[in-house]
Design a protein around this motif. Structure first.
Motif, PDB file in Angstrom:
ATOM      1  N   LYS A 170      -8.037  -6.280   0.137  1.00  0.00           N
ATOM      2  CA  LYS A 170      -7.439  -5.019   0.579  1.00  0.00           C
ATOM      3  C   LYS A 170      -7.307  -5.074   2.092  1.00  0.00           C
ATOM      4  O   LYS A 170      -7.966  -5.868   2.763  1.00  0.00           O
ATOM      5  CB  LYS A 170      -8.273  -3.819   0.133  1.00  0.00           C
ATOM      6  CG  LYS A 170      -9.685  -3.798   0.663  1.00  0.00           C
ATOM      7  CD  LYS A 170     -10.445  -2.606   0.119  1.00  0.00           C
ATOM      8  CE  LYS A 170     -11.879  -2.645   0.631  1.00  0.00           C
ATOM      9  NZ  LYS A 170     -12.655  -1.544   0.129  1.00  0.00           N
ATOM     10  N   ARG A 171      -6.431  -4.250   2.619  1.00  0.00           N
ATOM     11  CA  ARG A 171      -6.210  -4.222   4.067  1.00  0.00           C
ATOM     12  C   ARG A 171      -7.500  -3.849   4.790  1.00  0.00           C
ATOM     13  O   ARG A 171      -8.246  -2.989   4.330  1.00  0.00           O
ATOM     14  CB  ARG A 171      -5.123  -3.213   4.426  1.00  0.00           C
ATOM     15  CG  ARG A 171      -3.770  -3.555   3.847  1.00  0.00           C
ATOM     16  CD  ARG A 171      -3.014  -4.470   4.797  1.00  0.00           C
ATOM     17  NE  ARG A 171      -1.893  -5.127   4.182  1.00  0.00           N
ATOM     18  CZ  ARG A 171      -0.646  -4.691   4.238  1.00  0.00           C
ATOM     19  NH1 ARG A 171      -0.356  -3.571   4.836  1.00  0.00           N
ATOM     20  NH2 ARG A 171       0.323  -5.388   3.685  1.00  0.00           N
ATOM     21  N   LYS A 172      -7.737  -4.484   5.925  1.00  0.00           N
ATOM     22  CA  LYS A 172      -8.924  -4.190   6.725  1.00  0.00           C
ATOM     23  C   LYS A 172      -8.585  -3.045   7.680  1.00  0.00           C
ATOM     24  O   LYS A 172      -7.826  -3.224   8.633  1.00  0.00           O
ATOM     25  CB  LYS A 172      -9.369  -5.428   7.503  1.00  0.00           C
ATOM     26  CG  LYS A 172     -10.621  -5.195   8.307  1.00  0.00           C
ATOM     27  CD  LYS A 172     -11.100  -6.467   8.976  1.00  0.00           C
ATOM     28  CE  LYS A 172     -12.383  -6.186   9.730  1.00  0.00           C
ATOM     29  NZ  LYS A 172     -12.894  -7.401  10.362  1.00  0.00           N
ATOM     30  N   ILE A 173      -9.147  -1.889   7.425  1.00  0.00           N
ATOM     31  CA  ILE A 173      -8.913  -0.698   8.238  1.00  0.00           C
ATOM     32  C   ILE A 173      -9.934  -0.660   9.368  1.00  0.00           C
ATOM     33  O   ILE A 173     -11.135  -0.754   9.119  1.00  0.00           O
ATOM     34  CB  ILE A 173      -9.041   0.589   7.385  1.00  0.00           C
ATOM     35  CG1 ILE A 173      -8.120   0.537   6.169  1.00  0.00           C
ATOM     36  CG2 ILE A 173      -8.797   1.835   8.227  1.00  0.00           C
ATOM     37  CD1 ILE A 173      -6.653   0.548   6.476  1.00  0.00           C
ATOM     38  N   ASP A 191      -5.900   5.225   9.957  1.00  0.00           N
ATOM     39  CA  ASP A 191      -5.549   4.151   9.023  1.00  0.00           C
ATOM     40  C   ASP A 191      -5.003   2.913   9.730  1.00  0.00           C
ATOM     41  O   ASP A 191      -4.193   2.165   9.169  1.00  0.00           O
ATOM     42  CB  ASP A 191      -4.547   4.632   7.965  1.00  0.00           C
ATOM     43  CG  ASP A 191      -5.209   5.507   6.915  1.00  0.00           C
ATOM     44  OD1 ASP A 191      -6.430   5.388   6.711  1.00  0.00           O
ATOM     45  OD2 ASP A 191      -4.494   6.314   6.299  1.00  0.00           O
ATOM     46  N   ILE A 197      -4.698  -0.722  10.844  1.00  0.00           N
ATOM     47  CA  ILE A 197      -5.063  -1.973  10.186  1.00  0.00           C
ATOM     48  C   ILE A 197      -5.394  -3.024  11.240  1.00  0.00           C
ATOM     49  O   ILE A 197      -4.693  -3.165  12.243  1.00  0.00           O
ATOM     50  CB  ILE A 197      -3.905  -2.464   9.291  1.00  0.00           C
ATOM     51  CG1 ILE A 197      -3.634  -1.422   8.203  1.00  0.00           C
ATOM     52  CG2 ILE A 197      -4.205  -3.824   8.689  1.00  0.00           C
ATOM     53  CD1 ILE A 197      -2.357  -1.661   7.439  1.00  0.00           C
ATOM     54  N   LYS A 207      -1.690  -9.339   9.652  1.00  0.00           N
ATOM     55  CA  LYS A 207      -2.596  -8.267   9.245  1.00  0.00           C
ATOM     56  C   LYS A 207      -3.819  -8.885   8.588  1.00  0.00           C
ATOM     57  O   LYS A 207      -3.731  -9.896   7.896  1.00  0.00           O
ATOM     58  CB  LYS A 207      -1.895  -7.324   8.267  1.00  0.00           C
ATOM     59  CG  LYS A 207      -0.786  -6.544   8.919  1.00  0.00           C
ATOM     60  CD  LYS A 207      -0.079  -5.662   7.935  1.00  0.00           C
ATOM     61  CE  LYS A 207       1.069  -4.948   8.657  1.00  0.00           C
ATOM     62  NZ  LYS A 207       1.924  -4.223   7.750  1.00  0.00           N
ATOM     63  N   MET A 254      -7.133  -8.847   6.064  1.00  0.00           N
ATOM     64  CA  MET A 254      -7.547  -8.368   4.754  1.00  0.00           C
ATOM     65  C   MET A 254      -9.052  -8.595   4.621  1.00  0.00           C
ATOM     66  O   MET A 254      -9.620  -9.421   5.328  1.00  0.00           O
ATOM     67  CB  MET A 254      -6.824  -9.156   3.655  1.00  0.00           C
ATOM     68  CG  MET A 254      -5.319  -9.206   3.775  1.00  0.00           C
ATOM     69  SD  MET A 254      -4.530  -7.650   3.418  1.00  0.00           S
ATOM     70  CE  MET A 254      -4.642  -7.621   1.649  1.00  0.00           C
ATOM     71  N   SER A 281     -13.351 -11.375   6.003  1.00  0.00           N
ATOM     72  CA  SER A 281     -12.044 -11.057   6.578  1.00  0.00           C
ATOM     73  C   SER A 281     -11.185 -12.309   6.557  1.00  0.00           C
ATOM     74  O   SER A 281     -11.651 -13.388   6.930  1.00  0.00           O
ATOM     75  CB  SER A 281     -12.191 -10.569   8.016  1.00  0.00           C
ATOM     76  OG  SER A 281     -12.925  -9.376   8.054  1.00  0.00           O
ATOM     77  N   GLU A 315      -3.790 -12.025   6.230  1.00  0.00           N
ATOM     78  CA  GLU A 315      -2.963 -11.821   5.044  1.00  0.00           C
ATOM     79  C   GLU A 315      -2.231 -13.107   4.644  1.00  0.00           C
ATOM     80  O   GLU A 315      -2.055 -13.389   3.460  1.00  0.00           O
ATOM     81  CB  GLU A 315      -1.965 -10.699   5.325  1.00  0.00           C
ATOM     82  CG  GLU A 315      -1.187 -10.236   4.134  1.00  0.00           C
ATOM     83  CD  GLU A 315      -0.349  -9.005   4.433  1.00  0.00           C
ATOM     84  OE1 GLU A 315      -0.313  -8.125   3.586  1.00  0.00           O
ATOM     85  OE2 GLU A 315       0.264  -8.939   5.532  1.00  0.00           O
TER      86      GLU A 315
END
Length: 112
Positions: free
Chosen positions: A20-23, A29, A31, A40, A42, A60, A63
């Protein structure tokens, strides 16, 4: 802070939590982005089993280093896994831990 290479050459590694995206800012929100490539970031949960012990790590990964079709329970090879200790202060409370980062994950049957 320095980072340390982790050798997973004798380990069995499985996907335990799908990417999932790393916020980095939950309010906006925002990223996380790889500073070197601009990709990006993840996070993926990996179960790493070696020498009779298994642990879950949140890693981590850019992407671009996540293969298509990654599913829960899938075995993967981890490329360039490193650990780094971190410390920060949040709401006046000091926190610390270890973060994990990899260059890429390689699915079975892929080159890598």
């Amino acid at each position: 802070m320095p980072s340390f290479k982790i050798d997973t050459s004798t380990a069995i590694v499985f996907v335990a939590v799908e990417p999932k995206r790393k916020i980095i800012n939950k309010q906006t929100d925002e990223i996380a982005v790889d500073r070197e490539t601009g990709a990006k970031m993840m996070t993926v949960g990996l179960t790493v089993a070696d020498e009779g012990e298994a642990n879950l790590y949140t890693v981590s990964v850019p992407e671009t280093g996540i293969p298509e079709g990654l599913t829960l329970g899938m075995p993967v090879k981890v490329i360039g896994l490193k650990a780094r200790d971190w410390e920060n202060t949040f709401n006046g409370e000091k926190r610390h831990g270890i973060s994990f980062r990899a260059v890429a994950l390689v699915a079975p049957g892929s080159k890598g």
